[in-house]
Design a protein around this motif. Structure first.
Motif, PDB file in Angstrom:
ATOM      1  N   GLU A  48       1.061   4.023  -2.924  1.00 45.57           N
ATOM      2  CA  GLU A  48       0.797   5.419  -2.568  1.00 45.57           C
ATOM      3  C   GLU A  48       1.906   6.335  -3.095  1.00 45.57           C
ATOM      4  N   ARG A  49       3.181   5.901  -2.903  1.00 43.34           N
ATOM      5  CA  ARG A  49       4.315   6.678  -3.425  1.00 43.34           C
ATOM      6  C   ARG A  49       4.284   6.716  -4.957  1.00 43.34           C
ATOM      7  N   ARG A  91       0.845  -1.203   0.000  1.00 49.19           N
ATOM      8  CA  ARG A  91       0.000   0.000   0.000  1.00 49.19           C
ATOM      9  C   ARG A  91       0.882   1.256   0.000  1.00 49.19           C
ATOM     10  N   ALA A  92       1.929   1.263   0.827  1.00 49.00           N
ATOM     11  CA  ALA A  92       2.834   2.421   0.880  1.00 49.00           C
ATOM     12  C   ALA A  92       3.551   2.606  -0.452  1.00 49.00           C
TER      13      ALA A  92
END
Length: 187
Positions: free
Chosen positions: A170-171, A166-167
């Motif tokens: 997102e980036r 997810r991170a």
């Protein structure tokens, strides 16, 4: 517990399905292994004899069917009472969890519960990529990825798990706001 019908055990499932569908005047559903013909208040199931023998070493022509709320609880209760269990609880690909037992006359009785069959893995993958890459729904990571999921497209050293993916996503979306991915919708 509710009596819902009987299952006929047959070598020729399509032939029996055609016969009972015509006699009862209703369409059948299922396949060459397990099919049903439903009328108000009861269902006639037709099950392939060779499939029955693969599941449990029984020789039967008819199986009585009783629907229960909890197959596993019913199994434990009956086992504690010493009822002969023919087949312990299992879940079949056609969406039925059942336990089989024998009555004192030798008749096979199935206690069952209909359940939704598991989703097709291809549909789960399509849903994941559509939600994440097209809809940019980051919750798809938490909803559809295993706790030890390893994203092989993420930068080296990215730890496993939905939070890391997810991170990373997102980036990716922040660094490339104009990024567009075309993934067809899930089936």
């Amino acid at each position: 517990m509710r009596f819902t019908g009987a299952s006929l055990i047959a070598d020729d499932v399509p032939g029996l399905v055609a016969f009972y569908s015509a006699v009862l005047g209703v369409p059948a559903s299922g396949d060459d292994v397990f099919a049903t013909v439903a009328v108000p208040g009861a269902t006639l199931s037709i099950f392939a004899a060779d499939a029955l023998r693969r599941m449990a070493p029984v020789d039967a022509t008819t199986v009585l069917e009783l629907r229960v709320d909890d197959v596993d609880a019913a199994h434990e209760r009956l086992r504690a009472l010493g009822v002969p269990i023919v087949k312990p609880p299992t879940t079949q690909p056609w969406g039925r969890r059942s336990v089989w037992l024998r009555d004192p006359a030798g008749t096979v009785v199935t206690l069952y519960r209909d359940i939704a069959p598991p989703p097709d893995p291809a549909d789960v993958v399509a849903s994941y990529f559509h939600r994440l890459l097209v809809q940019r729904d980051l919750s798809a990571c938490d909803d559809l990825l295993a706790p030890d999921y390893l994203d092989h497209d993420a930068p080296p050293g990215t730890p496993p798990g939905p939070a890391a993916t997810r991170a990373y996503a997102e980036r990716l979306f922040a660094d490339h706001p104009d990024l567009r991915v075309d993934v067809g919708p899930p089936h």
